[in-house]
Structures are given as C-alpha cells and as structure tokens.
Write a protein that holds these residues in place. Structure first.
Motif, short mmCIF file in Angstrom:
data_model
loop_
_atom_site.label_atom_id
_atom_site.label_comp_id
_atom_site.label_asym_id
_atom_site.label_seq_id
_atom_site.Cartn_x
_atom_site.Cartn_y
_atom_site.Cartn_z
N THR A 148 -23.06 -133.99 -54.05
CA THR A 148 -21.60 -134.11 -53.97
C THR A 148 -21.26 -134.67 -52.59
O THR A 148 -22.10 -134.66 -51.66
CB THR A 148 -20.92 -132.74 -54.14
N TRP A 149 -20.03 -135.15 -52.43
CA TRP A 149 -19.63 -135.69 -51.13
C TRP A 149 -19.71 -134.65 -50.02
O TRP A 149 -20.24 -134.95 -48.94
CB TRP A 149 -18.23 -136.29 -51.22
N PRO A 150 -19.24 -133.40 -50.23
CA PRO A 150 -19.39 -132.41 -49.16
C PRO A 150 -20.85 -132.13 -48.80
O PRO A 150 -21.17 -131.94 -47.63
CB PRO A 150 -18.71 -131.16 -49.74
N GLU A 151 -21.74 -132.13 -49.81
CA GLU A 151 -23.16 -131.91 -49.53
C GLU A 151 -23.76 -133.06 -48.75
O GLU A 151 -24.55 -132.85 -47.81
CB GLU A 151 -23.91 -131.71 -50.85
N ALA A 152 -23.41 -134.28 -49.12
CA ALA A 152 -23.92 -135.46 -48.41
C ALA A 152 -23.45 -135.47 -46.97
O ALA A 152 -24.24 -135.74 -46.03
CB ALA A 152 -23.46 -136.74 -49.13
N MET A 153 -22.17 -135.16 -46.74
CA MET A 153 -21.65 -135.13 -45.38
C MET A 153 -22.24 -133.96 -44.59
O MET A 153 -22.35 -134.03 -43.36
CB MET A 153 -20.13 -135.06 -45.39
N GLY A 154 -22.64 -132.90 -45.28
CA GLY A 154 -23.32 -131.80 -44.62
C GLY A 154 -24.63 -132.25 -44.00
O GLY A 154 -24.99 -131.84 -42.88
N LEU A 155 -25.36 -133.13 -44.71
CA LEU A 155 -26.61 -133.66 -44.16
C LEU A 155 -26.34 -134.56 -42.96
O LEU A 155 -27.15 -134.62 -42.03
CB LEU A 155 -27.37 -134.42 -45.24
N VAL A 156 -25.23 -135.27 -42.98
CA VAL A 156 -24.85 -136.10 -41.83
C VAL A 156 -24.61 -135.21 -40.61
O VAL A 156 -25.03 -135.53 -39.49
CB VAL A 156 -23.59 -136.94 -42.14
N VAL A 157 -23.95 -134.08 -40.81
CA VAL A 157 -23.69 -133.14 -39.71
C VAL A 157 -25.01 -132.57 -39.18
O VAL A 157 -25.22 -132.49 -37.96
CB VAL A 157 -22.77 -132.00 -40.18
N ILE A 158 -25.92 -132.19 -40.07
CA ILE A 158 -27.23 -131.67 -39.65
C ILE A 158 -27.98 -132.72 -38.84
O ILE A 158 -28.56 -132.42 -37.78
CB ILE A 158 -28.06 -131.24 -40.88
N ASN A 159 -27.95 -133.96 -39.30
CA ASN A 159 -28.56 -135.07 -38.57
C ASN A 159 -27.96 -135.16 -37.16
O ASN A 159 -28.67 -135.33 -36.17
CB ASN A 159 -28.33 -136.36 -39.35
N GLY A 160 -26.62 -135.04 -37.06
CA GLY A 160 -25.96 -135.12 -35.76
C GLY A 160 -26.35 -133.99 -34.84
O GLY A 160 -26.56 -134.19 -33.64
N ILE A 161 -26.46 -132.78 -35.38
CA ILE A 161 -26.85 -131.63 -34.56
C ILE A 161 -28.25 -131.85 -33.98
O ILE A 161 -28.50 -131.55 -32.80
CB ILE A 161 -26.80 -130.34 -35.40
N ILE A 162 -29.16 -132.36 -34.80
CA ILE A 162 -30.53 -132.64 -34.32
C ILE A 162 -30.49 -133.68 -33.20
O ILE A 162 -31.18 -133.54 -32.18
CB ILE A 162 -31.42 -133.11 -35.48
N ILE A 163 -29.68 -134.74 -33.38
CA ILE A 163 -29.60 -135.79 -32.37
C ILE A 163 -29.04 -135.24 -31.05
O ILE A 163 -29.53 -135.58 -29.96
CB ILE A 163 -28.73 -136.96 -32.87
N VAL A 164 -28.03 -134.37 -31.14
CA VAL A 164 -27.48 -133.76 -29.93
C VAL A 164 -28.54 -132.92 -29.23
O VAL A 164 -28.68 -132.97 -28.00
CB VAL A 164 -26.24 -132.90 -30.27
N ILE A 165 -29.29 -132.15 -29.99
CA ILE A 165 -30.36 -131.33 -29.40
C ILE A 165 -31.39 -132.21 -28.71
O ILE A 165 -31.83 -131.91 -27.58
CB ILE A 165 -31.03 -130.45 -30.48
N LEU A 166 -31.78 -133.31 -29.34
CA LEU A 166 -32.75 -134.22 -28.73
C LEU A 166 -32.20 -134.85 -27.46
O LEU A 166 -32.94 -135.09 -26.50
CB LEU A 166 -33.13 -135.33 -29.73
N ALA A 167 -30.87 -135.09 -27.45
CA ALA A 167 -30.26 -135.68 -26.25
C ALA A 167 -30.17 -134.65 -25.13
O ALA A 167 -30.50 -134.96 -23.97
CB ALA A 167 -28.86 -136.21 -26.59
N VAL A 168 -29.73 -133.43 -25.44
CA VAL A 168 -29.61 -132.39 -24.42
C VAL A 168 -30.97 -132.04 -23.83
O VAL A 168 -31.10 -131.80 -22.62
CB VAL A 168 -28.94 -131.13 -25.03
N SER A 169 -31.99 -132.04 -24.67
CA SER A 169 -33.35 -131.71 -24.20
C SER A 169 -33.95 -132.79 -23.31
O SER A 169 -34.94 -132.56 -22.61
CB SER A 169 -34.27 -131.49 -25.40
N GLY A 170 -33.36 -133.98 -23.33
CA GLY A 170 -33.89 -135.08 -22.53
C GLY A 170 -34.86 -135.97 -23.28
O GLY A 170 -35.35 -136.97 -22.75
N PHE A 171 -35.15 -135.63 -24.56
CA PHE A 171 -36.13 -136.42 -25.32
C PHE A 171 -35.65 -137.85 -25.54
O PHE A 171 -36.44 -138.80 -25.40
CB PHE A 171 -36.41 -135.75 -26.66
N ARG A 172 -34.38 -138.04 -25.89
CA ARG A 172 -33.88 -139.39 -26.14
C ARG A 172 -34.00 -140.25 -24.88
O ARG A 172 -34.33 -141.43 -24.95
CB ARG A 172 -32.42 -139.36 -26.59
#
Length: 496
Positions: A121-145
């Motif tokens: 469903t659209w809410p489920e698909a956008m939920g995966l986009v949010v999870i992807n964003g959270i991972i990217i933020v964590i990678l950025a805060v950790s200095g990995f990016r």
C-alpha cells in the motif's frame, strides 16, 4: 572554473563581511554578493520547479492493491512543501546552494517496484522510504558517509562531476524535445533521434533552441545574471509563441501531442491559487510491509533504495561542490557532515509527506552557474517552493523548454572537469569514462557511480595497484554488484 558573473578573487582581496547575512553565509568570503545569491536562488527554483508537476504524475496516479491513489493535487502540494522546507533547512544548516526535492528515479522505484509490482500500500511503501532515511541519517551522524567521500579518488570525483554535467544536459535536451526516443515500431536500431523525424518540427523545441543561444551568448559576453535573464527572455518568447500559434500540452486527453509543450504550457493562469491540500502528511505505515511481503524482500527493497539514495546524493554534492569552487583539492566540501545529515533527513521527510525520498537536486547547478555560492540562495529557492503550494498555476507560466537551455549551458560548464582526469592511465580512464557515459544513458547518477566503482576496483587489481585503493572502495564495489543483481535476487527470494 570561471563563472559567468562571479569573478573569483583571492581570499585576501575579498571585502570583509559587512552584515549578519554576509558573515553567517560567508557571502563575501565565497566571492559572491547578496544580489547574486537572491538571483541564483530564483534560477535554481525555475530549474527545479518541474518536479511539482512531474512528481504528482509519477506518484499520484498509480493505484495500490487496495485501489487507493495518492491524487495529483495532494502530491503536488506535499512535493512543494517538502522541497521548500528541506531546501531552506539545508541552506541554513549546511549553507550551500543545493536545492532539495523529491528524487527522480527514486519516486519511480517507489511507484513501480514497491507499489505496482510488490503490492505494498502507499503508506507501507512510504514507510520503507522513512526507514531508508533513518539509516542514511545514522550513517551520516556516525561519520561513515564522510569516510566514503574521502575514500573516492580525485579522478573519480572529477568523472562524477562531468557525468552529472552530461546527465543534466540530456535532461534539458530530452525535456525540450530536442532529443526524442524513437518508437520501437519504427523498426530502427537507433534508440533516440533529433526532434521529430530528424527535424526541429515543433515550436516549443524551436523556443528551446533560441533560448539556448540566448543563454550561451549572455554567458560568452559575461553578462551578470545571464542565465536568469535567459530564462526570463525565453519565457517571454514562449508566451508570445503560444499566444500567436497555440501548441498545447504534450498530452491531450491521454493521447501524445508531439508538437506540444512538455509539462507546463506558457499561458496566463486563470486563477492565482488557493489553499494547498496537505492531507498526505503523516500517512505512513513504518512496519506494515514486513508481514505483507516478508523480511528478506523488505530488506532487498530498502537496500536498493538506500544505495540509490546514498550515492545519488554523494555524486550530486561532489559535482555541485566542484562546479561552485567550494570543494577542496580532493573534491570534498568543508563541513560535509552537517550537509549529509540534513540530506539524509530529506528521505525521512519525503517519506513522511508521501512524496518519496527528497535529495540534493542536480538542477541546482543552474543557480550555481548564475553565481550562487551560499545557503542564502537556498532560502530564496525554498521560499518560492512554499509559495508554489498556494500559487501553483503561477510558476507553470515558465515551461520546461525555457529552463532547459540553462541545464545545457551548465552541463557545458561542468565538462571542464574532464581535464582533471588522468586519461593516460587506462585503469583510471576506463572507469572514469564509464561513470561519465552511464549517468546520462541510464538516467541515473547512482548507476554511473556504481559501474565506475566496480570497474575502478577491478582495473586497479589488474594494474597491480590493489593495495593503493582504499578498502572502502572494494566494499562499495561489492555492494554495487549486489545492487545491479537486485532484480534476480528479489525474484529468487519471492520464489523461495
């Protein structure tokens, strides 16, 4: 690189900051001025504004398995809101002139793969986009990016810049109808052609050609604000042409109109605007996809989205930073970590607003080409996006054919980085070349980076330079091999 209206002065010769805006955004320090930043922000907006029209066409019309569509008007309003909010935040926090909006390619991945094919469903698909964003933020805060940025050789950074220049050029040429796909039914091996049957046979494309010459002449003559003037002049020409001999839109009642305007028709709006429909905000289901399609399938979808999002932004920031003269000798921007964290938050906001991941926009090169160097330009761009929520028909006066010449001119400017690549060493030349050509040919920055990195690792080993390559490059190359095999892997998982 010499820009059309900004004379790059040695730091010792640049004037001292005179006010808070100057000090905060480093305007004088970067050889710019408040007027230049304001103008550059406007240019960037008009180069990016098409996303408020295009994103609703991609996301707003696809029905999920429950028969639910997001709707054109709500997606348009949420797209403008997210772009405005994130572009302003990026300008204030990162202080760079890089606009953010819903990422092209990523939105198609969400609509076609996540919703239409996987049955989310659209809410489920956008939920995966949010999870992807959270991972990217964590990678950025950790200095990995940031570590990944430092691991990329300077030759490959230059290749990424040139590839992005080629990419935005093909976006401009295709958007203006100068280059068109040849229908398969034509029975030819030529995939694209010039205009219609080899001729400039439509008035919108002719307007683009005139606009390209106007922008080119203004840049050659070093006219201050040449690209901004070019957009205004080409828009006026488009309005006159459409008034005298109407071409209409490129699609009429669902049928293609090859001689029409792409996306926006340059006519005076019947009404200026109204209240935006923001009903999609927060319509997200973070974990609903897991029971629907299984943990392994969700993992592959998020991995695919993550890699595309991660390296699209990386390539774009590298190219824009080098074009603006803001990157150091290794192609790295100062205070990169802050920029990466805000950019990662764009994916979270984009998912939460149901408009797919928001990321740094390659079209920001238009404003940079007109002199923008600081986050002040971003604030102008962001404010215009917020205004677009209420004044939606107003910005549609500017057709894509009027903004496309700027993309082509800026693409030509970015080509100068090609001289920084060591073409005498084939273990460098081949991956650089593949990076450059893959981006425009596949319409994907991430694809170009992936092909280039995989080839760079293999060629380095073949040349006996394996120990000179940063270990992260091998890890990234391996991840991209998995990325390119994502389709067969997902099919295997589905059949298991």
């Amino acid at each position: 690189m010499t820009q059309p209206d900004v004379e790059q002065q040695p730091l010792t010769e640049r004037p001292e900051p005179t006010n808070f805006l100057d000090r905060y955004f480093h305007i004088s320090e970067r050889g710019s001025s408040i007027t230049t930043e304001l103008r550059g922000g406007v240019v960037t907006f008009f180069a990016m504004a098409y996303i408020v029209i295009l994103n609703p066409l991609i996301l707003g019309t696809v029905a999920d398995h429950e028969g639910t569509t997001l709707g054109i008007a709500p997606v348009a309003a949420a797209t403008a809101f997210a772009a405005g909010l994130l572009t302003i935040l990026f300008g204030i926090i990162a202080r760079y002139p890089f606009g953010l909006a819903a990422g092209l390619g990523i939105n198609t991945l969400v609509a076609v793969t996540f919703v239409a094919h996987e049955g989310l469903t659209w809410p489920e698909a956008m939920g995966l986009v949010v999870i992807n964003g959270i991972i990217i933020v964590i990678l950025a805060v950790s200095g990995f990016r940031e570590m990944v940025f430092h691991a990329i050789p300077s030759d490959m950074k230059s290749a990424m810049t040139v590839g992005i220049g080629m990419f935005i050029t093909i976006i401009g040429l295709v958007g203006a109808g100068f280059v068109r796909r040849v229908p398969d039914i034509a029975g030819t091996t030529v995939p694209v052609g010039l205009g219609i049957n080899g001729s400039i046979a439509s008035l919108p494309t002719l307007v683009f050609c005139v606009g390209l010459l106007i922008c080119g002449i203004l840049v050659v003559r070093k006219v201050p604000g040449g690209l901004f003037i070019g957009i205004v002049a080409t828009t006026i020409l488009a309005l006159i042409v459409e008034a005298v001999k109407p071409s209409g839109p490129s699609f009429v009642d669902g049928e293609p109109n090859p001689t029409g305007w792409n996306l926006a028709v340059p006519t005076a709006p019947e009404s200026i605007g109204g209240l935006p429909d923001l009903s999609l905000l927060g319509n997200v289901d973070l974990f609903g996809a897991f029971p629907r399609i299984g943990f392994l399938s969700v993992t592959m979808l998020v991995f695919t989205l993550l890699l595309a999002n991660f390296f699209d932004a990386m390539g774009t920031m590298t190219g824009l930073g080098k074009q603006a003269g803001l990157a150091d000798k290794d192609g790295v921007l100062p205070d990169m970590k802050r920029a990466l964290v805000v950019e990662g938050a764009g994916a979270v906001v984009g998912g939460a607003f149901s408009v797919s991941s928001n990321t740094v926009y390659v079209d920001s090169a238009a404003g940079i080409g007109d002199g923008a160097r600081t986050g002040l330009a971003n604030i102008v761009t962001g404010v215009l996006f917020l205004a677009a929520m209420f004044l939606t028909p107003l910005y549609e006066i500017v057709p894509l054919e009027a903004a496309a010449p700027v993309l082509v001119v800026v693409g030509a400017m970015m080509m100068s980085q090609v001289t920084d690549i060591n073409w005498q060493r084939f273990d460098v030349a081949l991956p650089a070349f593949l990076t450059i050509v893959t981006m425009p040919f596949t319409y994907s920055i991430a694809n170009g980076i992936g092909v280039g990195f995989v080839t760079f690792a293999i060629m380095g080993l073949a040349a006996g330079r394996g120990k000179q390559i940063h270990p992260l490059m091998y890890i990234i190359a391996a991840l991209f091999l998995l990325f390119f095999a994502a389709g067969p892997v997902q099919s295997a998982l589905a059949g298991a």
